[in-house]
Design a protein around this motif. Structure first.
Motif, short mmCIF file in Angstrom:
data_model
loop_
_atom_site.label_atom_id
_atom_site.label_comp_id
_atom_site.label_asym_id
_atom_site.label_seq_id
_atom_site.Cartn_x
_atom_site.Cartn_y
_atom_site.Cartn_z
N ARG A 164 -42.12 -59.53 42.39
CA ARG A 164 -43.01 -58.37 42.42
C ARG A 164 -42.85 -57.54 41.16
O ARG A 164 -43.83 -57.11 40.57
N ASP A 165 -41.61 -57.34 40.72
CA ASP A 165 -41.37 -56.57 39.50
C ASP A 165 -41.99 -57.24 38.28
O ASP A 165 -42.57 -56.58 37.42
N SER A 166 -41.89 -58.56 38.21
CA SER A 166 -42.47 -59.26 37.06
C SER A 166 -44.00 -59.18 37.10
O SER A 166 -44.64 -59.02 36.06
N ARG A 167 -44.59 -59.26 38.28
CA ARG A 167 -46.05 -59.13 38.39
C ARG A 167 -46.48 -57.72 38.02
O ARG A 167 -47.49 -57.54 37.33
N GLU A 168 -45.74 -56.72 38.48
CA GLU A 168 -46.07 -55.34 38.14
C GLU A 168 -45.99 -55.13 36.63
O GLU A 168 -46.85 -54.47 36.05
N ALA A 169 -44.95 -55.68 36.01
CA ALA A 169 -44.81 -55.54 34.56
C ALA A 169 -45.97 -56.21 33.83
O ALA A 169 -46.48 -55.67 32.84
N ALA A 170 -46.41 -57.36 34.33
CA ALA A 170 -47.54 -58.06 33.71
C ALA A 170 -48.82 -57.23 33.85
O ALA A 170 -49.61 -57.13 32.91
N VAL A 171 -49.04 -56.64 35.01
CA VAL A 171 -50.23 -55.82 35.23
C VAL A 171 -50.19 -54.59 34.33
O VAL A 171 -51.19 -54.23 33.70
N ILE A 172 -49.03 -53.95 34.23
CA ILE A 172 -48.90 -52.77 33.38
C ILE A 172 -49.18 -53.12 31.93
O ILE A 172 -49.90 -52.40 31.23
N GLN A 173 -48.64 -54.25 31.47
CA GLN A 173 -48.87 -54.66 30.09
C GLN A 173 -50.35 -54.96 29.85
O GLN A 173 -50.91 -54.59 28.81
N THR A 174 -50.98 -55.62 30.81
CA THR A 174 -52.41 -55.92 30.68
C THR A 174 -53.23 -54.64 30.59
O THR A 174 -54.13 -54.52 29.76
N LEU A 175 -52.90 -53.67 31.43
CA LEU A 175 -53.63 -52.39 31.39
C LEU A 175 -53.39 -51.65 30.09
O LEU A 175 -54.32 -51.06 29.53
N LYS A 176 -52.16 -51.69 29.57
CA LYS A 176 -51.88 -51.05 28.28
C LYS A 176 -52.69 -51.71 27.17
O LYS A 176 -53.22 -51.04 26.29
N ASP A 177 -52.78 -53.05 27.21
CA ASP A 177 -53.57 -53.77 26.21
C ASP A 177 -55.04 -53.40 26.30
O ASP A 177 -55.72 -53.22 25.28
N MET A 178 -55.54 -53.28 27.53
CA MET A 178 -56.95 -52.91 27.72
C MET A 178 -57.22 -51.49 27.21
O MET A 178 -58.24 -51.24 26.57
N VAL A 179 -56.30 -50.58 27.47
CA VAL A 179 -56.46 -49.20 26.99
C VAL A 179 -56.46 -49.17 25.46
O VAL A 179 -57.28 -48.50 24.85
N ALA A 180 -55.55 -49.93 24.86
CA ALA A 180 -55.50 -49.97 23.40
C ALA A 180 -56.80 -50.54 22.82
O ALA A 180 -57.33 -50.02 21.83
N GLU A 181 -57.34 -51.59 23.44
CA GLU A 181 -58.58 -52.18 22.97
C GLU A 181 -59.74 -51.20 23.13
O GLU A 181 -60.59 -51.07 22.24
#
Length: 95
Positions: free
Chosen positions: A31-48
């Motif tokens: 669960r922690d690894s999935r949450e980290a992946a989702v957070i990173q994806t959202l950060k990438d989307m915000v940056a884009e």
């Protein structure tokens, strides 16, 4: 009353408890690894999106400056621009 069955029962419960704890720990790590992946994806989307917003703002500023220059040329040559004033952007309505 003979209580010799308590030792094997205690060992069995220890093994079962350890197995359950291991499974819970494993699920938490996934669960922690999935949450980290989702957070990173959202950060990438915000940056884009921020990058695209900056591009659109620069494009808008370029076009506004160019339009102001053209309008100034018209006025300098006594040509009345149409429209007389810059039009306002219509407000967007939430759908």
């Amino acid at each position: 009353m003979d209580l010799q069955w308590l030792v094997p029962l205690g060992g069995f419960l220890t093994v079962v408890g350890g197995g359950i704890a291991w499974l819970i720990n494993r699920a938490d790590k996934k669960r922690d690894s999935r949450e980290a992946a989702v957070i990173q994806t959202l950060k990438d989307m915000v940056a884009e999106l921020k990058k695209k917003l900056r591009w659109w703002e620069r494009r808008d500023a370029r076009r506004t400056r160019a339009g102001d220059n053209w309008r100034g040329q018209l006025l300098a040559n006594q040509i009345k621009p149409e429209p007389a004033e810059w039009p306002e952007d219509p407000e967007e309505k939430d759908e």
